[in-house]
Write an enzyme that holds these catalytic residues in place. Sequence first.
Site, short mmCIF file in Angstrom:
data_model
loop_
_atom_site.label_atom_id
_atom_site.label_comp_id
_atom_site.label_asym_id
_atom_site.label_seq_id
_atom_site.Cartn_x
_atom_site.Cartn_y
_atom_site.Cartn_z
N ASN A 149 47.48 37.54 19.66
CA ASN A 149 48.51 37.02 18.75
C ASN A 149 49.62 38.00 18.45
OD1 ASN A 149 46.76 38.57 17.27
ND2 ASN A 149 46.71 37.21 15.50
N GLU A 247 39.41 45.29 12.89
CA GLU A 247 40.37 44.46 12.15
C GLU A 247 40.04 43.02 12.53
OE1 GLU A 247 42.42 47.56 10.31
OE2 GLU A 247 42.34 45.41 10.00
N CYS A 281 46.03 36.83 11.38
CA CYS A 281 44.81 36.98 10.59
C CYS A 281 45.13 37.08 9.11
CB CYS A 281 44.07 38.22 11.04
SG CYS A 281 45.15 39.62 10.92
N GLU A 453 44.40 50.58 9.45
CA GLU A 453 45.42 50.91 10.47
C GLU A 453 46.77 50.91 9.78
OE1 GLU A 453 44.77 47.89 13.53
OE2 GLU A 453 43.43 49.28 14.55
N1 NAI Z 1 42.25 41.44 11.30
C1 NAI Z 1 43.23 41.48 12.17
O1 NAI Z 1 44.11 42.36 12.15
C2 NAI Z 1 43.28 40.43 13.24
C3 NAI Z 1 42.28 39.51 13.45
N2 NAI Z 1 42.39 38.57 14.45
C4 NAI Z 1 41.38 37.52 14.60
O2 NAI Z 1 41.10 37.32 16.02
C5 NAI Z 1 41.07 35.92 16.29
C6 NAI Z 1 42.19 35.56 17.25
O3 NAI Z 1 42.36 36.52 18.22
P1 NAI Z 1 41.54 36.44 19.60
O4 NAI Z 1 42.22 37.34 20.56
O5 NAI Z 1 41.28 35.03 20.00
O6 NAI Z 1 40.14 37.06 19.18
P2 NAI Z 1 38.92 37.36 20.15
O7 NAI Z 1 37.96 38.04 19.26
O8 NAI Z 1 38.46 36.21 20.94
O9 NAI Z 1 39.50 38.40 21.24
C7 NAI Z 1 40.01 39.65 20.83
C8 NAI Z 1 39.90 40.61 22.00
O10 NAI Z 1 38.51 40.78 22.30
C9 NAI Z 1 38.25 40.42 23.65
N3 NAI Z 1 36.93 39.81 23.68
C10 NAI Z 1 36.61 38.51 23.52
N4 NAI Z 1 35.27 38.35 23.61
C11 NAI Z 1 34.74 39.58 23.83
C12 NAI Z 1 33.41 40.09 24.01
N5 NAI Z 1 32.36 39.30 23.98
N6 NAI Z 1 33.25 41.41 24.21
C13 NAI Z 1 34.31 42.23 24.24
N7 NAI Z 1 35.59 41.83 24.07
C14 NAI Z 1 35.79 40.51 23.87
C15 NAI Z 1 39.37 39.49 24.03
O11 NAI Z 1 39.58 39.49 25.42
C16 NAI Z 1 40.55 40.10 23.28
O12 NAI Z 1 41.06 41.18 24.03
C17 NAI Z 1 41.20 35.24 14.98
O13 NAI Z 1 39.91 35.08 14.42
C18 NAI Z 1 41.97 36.23 14.11
O14 NAI Z 1 41.75 36.10 12.75
C19 NAI Z 1 43.44 38.54 15.32
C20 NAI Z 1 44.45 39.48 15.14
C21 NAI Z 1 44.46 40.45 14.09
O1 LIG Z 2 47.02 40.34 14.25
C1 LIG Z 2 47.47 40.03 13.17
O2 LIG Z 2 47.33 38.94 12.66
C2 LIG Z 2 48.27 41.10 12.53
O3 LIG Z 2 47.40 42.15 12.14
C3 LIG Z 2 49.03 40.59 11.34
S1 LIG Z 2 50.34 41.66 10.93
O4 LIG Z 2 49.91 43.06 11.08
O5 LIG Z 2 51.43 41.34 11.89
O6 LIG Z 2 50.68 41.31 9.55
#
Ligand code: NAI
Ligand SMILES: O=C(O)[C@H](O)CS(=O)(=O)O
Length: 472
Positions: A149, A247, A281, A453
Amino acid sequence: MEKYEMIIGKADFGEKLETISVVNPFTQEKLAEVPNGGEKEAVRAVDEAHKAFPEWAALSAYERSELIMKWHELIVRDTDDLAKTMTLEQGKPTQEAAGEIGYANGFNKWYAEEAKRVYGESIPATQQNKRMYVHKQPVGVVAAITPWNFPAAMITRKVAPALAVGCTVVIKPSRLTPLTAIKLGRLALEAGIPEGVVNIVTGDSKAISDAWLSDERVKKITFTGSTEVGRGLMKKASDTVKKISLELGGLAPAIVMEDSDLEKAAEGVIATKFRNAGQTCVCANRVYVQESVVEEFTKIFTEKVKALKTGDGLAEGTKIGPLIDENAIEKVERHVQDALDKGAKVATGGKKLEGLLYEPTVLTNVTEDMLCMNEETFGPVAPISTFKTEEEAIQRANDTIYGLAAYLFTENLSRGIRMSEQLEYGIVGLNDGNPSAPQAPFGGFKQSGLGREGGHQGIDEFIEVKYISVGM
Ligand SMILES: NC(=O)C1=CN([C@@H]2O[C@H](COP(=O)(O)OP(=O)(O)OC[C@H]3O[C@@H](n4cnc5c(N)ncnc54)[C@H](O)[C@@H]3O)[C@@H](O)[C@H]2O)C=CC1
Ligand SMILES: O=C(O)[C@H](O)CS(=O)(=O)O
């Protein structure tokens, strides 16, 4: 069809490897291919990072700072190209993509400066013939796994502080959005950051991350993505007691008090809810409005939501681009239908459009039993639920395993401070729908993550603290 390379020391096209196609979420056209790397490529990337570490760590903070700033300048030079690439592979409107490039580059600038302020300590000894010092040094090779994202910001938010203190990095971007990451890696090499300091491996997430998690040479894992995947990585990291930062997901509440400026509150909720088509997120997932102002707020808010133009991210004036894939659309449709089945009403939107677009949607008459109030929707849907008292708002906002971001709108200063302190979240936007900034610590309470971060806290994640005791 252009074939992008991995960066393992230097450009590596993985000639013998199969490829993964990268697709434009709006048109579904193939944009490019990247190598489908696996365990072998993951290990070679660690070989390169491990080899490059001593020399990179031995540079002075000022020398590393200059190289990071050169990278910063090249990213400024290529902002338009990077933004267009991001829109093509991720879907966000190009203006928003350019904004992300600026935000991402802000971490480079902030940590190029912070590099020079990683201070040690001297501690008064109890005996005259002793000296006690605290020395800070880089943890070593860092493995970063990033989501789709924010294809640029989630890279630099990890890489900039790691490089600043002298670490080297291996990165696995999301297979959905690797192109922006690869272009950032190319610019790092062009800036003169030595080969092996920044490595990018594309391909099989599990094989690559398993290789890094079990490799003793990797001293730190930093992950941004879903809580579910984060839990799994944390479990595996425990096998080698590897340092880890997470995160993860959020379920942000946005609370609108009766003493808020409703126009400002509506703008603020729009800012957090609809950024990246609701795919962040920290997006407001639940909108709580005090009963006495819910009619007026909903009217103001809904008019603003109706004005949000959906479309191709490349088109002028688009505010809401496509969701990332069919799964994302399916989840949004499931949340909206569930809410309607349980008594919610549509004030505007509620329909899927062509090209993975979903109408910016406002739901009213929402209750806590609905999926959209308990699961991250990750789409452009704003469910409005009402509350009577301040205490009820706090209790309901905190009633979740997540604790990343929360938003509060009130013009009463003491109430604003009091409620912000009671909200169990790592980030609180008080009359502010977009608090994230490179100089501020970003991270969650509870199951939204570990560590921070951004800000001076973000650099500590990549530092080992050493105590040196000297007998005189
Ligand atoms: N707290 C934060 O800063 C953020 C949290 N998110 C959360 O992540 C989700 C959306 O992003 P996605 O990329 O779809 O998340 P995701 O968790 O599916 O993937 C994130 C990364 O992990 C890798 N990945 C997926 N499954 C894996 C596994 N079993 N082992 C190792 N690596 C793996 C993916 O290829 C990607 O590079 C939402 O739940 C969102 O809330 C997303 C961005 C920021
Ligand atoms: O991946 C995300 O959702 C980002 O951490 C949100 S932000 O840093 O752009 O606010």
